[in-house]
Design a protein around this motif. Structure first.
Motif, short mmCIF file in Angstrom:
data_model
loop_
_atom_site.label_atom_id
_atom_site.label_comp_id
_atom_site.label_asym_id
_atom_site.label_seq_id
_atom_site.Cartn_x
_atom_site.Cartn_y
_atom_site.Cartn_z
N VAL A 14 24.65 -9.98 -51.71
CA VAL A 14 24.81 -11.05 -50.73
C VAL A 14 23.73 -10.96 -49.66
O VAL A 14 23.13 -11.96 -49.27
CB VAL A 14 26.22 -11.01 -50.10
CG1 VAL A 14 26.32 -11.95 -48.91
CG2 VAL A 14 27.27 -11.36 -51.15
N TRP A 15 23.45 -9.76 -49.20
CA TRP A 15 22.45 -9.56 -48.16
C TRP A 15 21.06 -10.02 -48.63
O TRP A 15 20.39 -10.80 -47.97
CB TRP A 15 22.41 -8.09 -47.73
CG TRP A 15 21.29 -7.78 -46.78
CD1 TRP A 15 20.13 -7.13 -47.05
CD2 TRP A 15 21.24 -8.12 -45.40
NE1 TRP A 15 19.36 -7.04 -45.93
CE2 TRP A 15 20.03 -7.65 -44.89
CE3 TRP A 15 22.11 -8.77 -44.55
CZ2 TRP A 15 19.64 -7.82 -43.57
CZ3 TRP A 15 21.72 -8.94 -43.23
CH2 TRP A 15 20.50 -8.47 -42.75
N TYR A 16 20.63 -9.53 -49.80
CA TYR A 16 19.31 -9.91 -50.31
C TYR A 16 19.27 -11.38 -50.72
O TYR A 16 18.23 -12.03 -50.58
CB TYR A 16 18.89 -9.01 -51.46
CG TYR A 16 18.44 -7.65 -50.97
CD1 TYR A 16 17.26 -7.51 -50.26
CD2 TYR A 16 19.22 -6.52 -51.18
CE1 TYR A 16 16.85 -6.28 -49.78
CE2 TYR A 16 18.82 -5.28 -50.72
CZ TYR A 16 17.63 -5.16 -50.02
OH TYR A 16 17.24 -3.95 -49.56
N GLY A 17 20.37 -11.94 -51.20
CA GLY A 17 20.43 -13.36 -51.50
C GLY A 17 20.26 -14.20 -50.25
O GLY A 17 19.55 -15.20 -50.24
N TRP A 18 20.92 -13.81 -49.17
CA TRP A 18 20.82 -14.51 -47.90
C TRP A 18 19.38 -14.47 -47.36
O TRP A 18 18.85 -15.46 -46.88
CB TRP A 18 21.79 -13.90 -46.89
CG TRP A 18 21.77 -14.57 -45.56
CD1 TRP A 18 21.13 -14.16 -44.44
CD2 TRP A 18 22.41 -15.80 -45.22
NE1 TRP A 18 21.33 -15.03 -43.43
CE2 TRP A 18 22.12 -16.08 -43.88
CE3 TRP A 18 23.20 -16.70 -45.93
CZ2 TRP A 18 22.57 -17.19 -43.23
CZ3 TRP A 18 23.66 -17.82 -45.26
CH2 TRP A 18 23.34 -18.06 -43.94
N VAL A 21 17.18 -16.86 -49.50
CA VAL A 21 17.41 -18.27 -49.21
C VAL A 21 16.81 -18.66 -47.87
O VAL A 21 16.24 -19.74 -47.72
CB VAL A 21 18.92 -18.59 -49.25
CG1 VAL A 21 19.21 -19.99 -48.71
CG2 VAL A 21 19.46 -18.45 -50.66
N ASN A 22 16.89 -17.80 -46.89
CA ASN A 22 16.43 -18.12 -45.54
C ASN A 22 15.03 -17.62 -45.22
O ASN A 22 14.66 -17.55 -44.05
CB ASN A 22 17.41 -17.56 -44.51
CG ASN A 22 18.73 -18.29 -44.55
OD1 ASN A 22 18.76 -19.49 -44.77
ND2 ASN A 22 19.81 -17.56 -44.35
N ARG A 23 14.26 -17.28 -46.23
CA ARG A 23 12.91 -16.78 -45.95
C ARG A 23 12.04 -17.92 -45.45
O ARG A 23 12.24 -19.09 -45.76
CB ARG A 23 12.30 -16.15 -47.19
CG ARG A 23 11.90 -17.14 -48.25
CD ARG A 23 11.35 -16.43 -49.47
NE ARG A 23 10.80 -17.35 -50.43
CZ ARG A 23 11.48 -18.03 -51.31
NH1 ARG A 23 12.79 -17.88 -51.37
NH2 ARG A 23 10.89 -18.86 -52.14
N LYS A 24 11.02 -17.57 -44.67
CA LYS A 24 10.10 -18.56 -44.13
C LYS A 24 9.04 -18.84 -45.18
O LYS A 24 8.58 -17.93 -45.88
CB LYS A 24 9.45 -18.04 -42.86
CG LYS A 24 10.42 -17.85 -41.72
CD LYS A 24 9.71 -17.34 -40.50
CE LYS A 24 10.71 -17.12 -39.37
NZ LYS A 24 10.08 -16.55 -38.19
N PRO A 25 8.61 -20.07 -45.28
CA PRO A 25 7.55 -20.37 -46.26
C PRO A 25 6.25 -19.70 -45.84
O PRO A 25 5.96 -19.55 -44.65
CB PRO A 25 7.42 -21.89 -46.21
CG PRO A 25 8.04 -22.31 -44.92
CD PRO A 25 9.06 -21.26 -44.58
#
Length: 79
Positions: A14-18, A21-25
């Motif tokens: 869940v942590w790495y998935g989050w 998903v929320n990484r900056k381009p």
């Protein structure tokens, strides 16, 4: 023991998935700008070198230096 391992794996997923998903381009590097056309490029200064006839150390040659001149180091004295 298996419950704890599965819980840790679930929390990590869940942590790495989050984070994924929320990484900056990734930002693109800025486009190169055209250099100013009114300023000429600086000229490189190139000087010829020749070896010292006594010790072999390379030194700058020039029109005002006589041929056979040593490099001027104290331990370099012509014989």
């Amino acid at each position: 023991m298996l419950k704890y391992l599965l819980l840790i794996l679930l929390v990590a997923a869940v942590w790495y998935g989050w984070r994924y998903v929320n990484r900056k381009p990734a930002s693109k590097p800025p486009a190169p700008t055209q250099p100013a056309q009114d300023k000429p490029a600086p000229k490189a200064v190139v000087e010829d070198l020749k070896p010292c006839p006594v010790c072999g150390t390379y030194m700058v040659t020039g029109p005002d230096q006589p041929p056979g001149q040593t490099c001027g180091r104290p331990e370099c004295r012509p014989a």
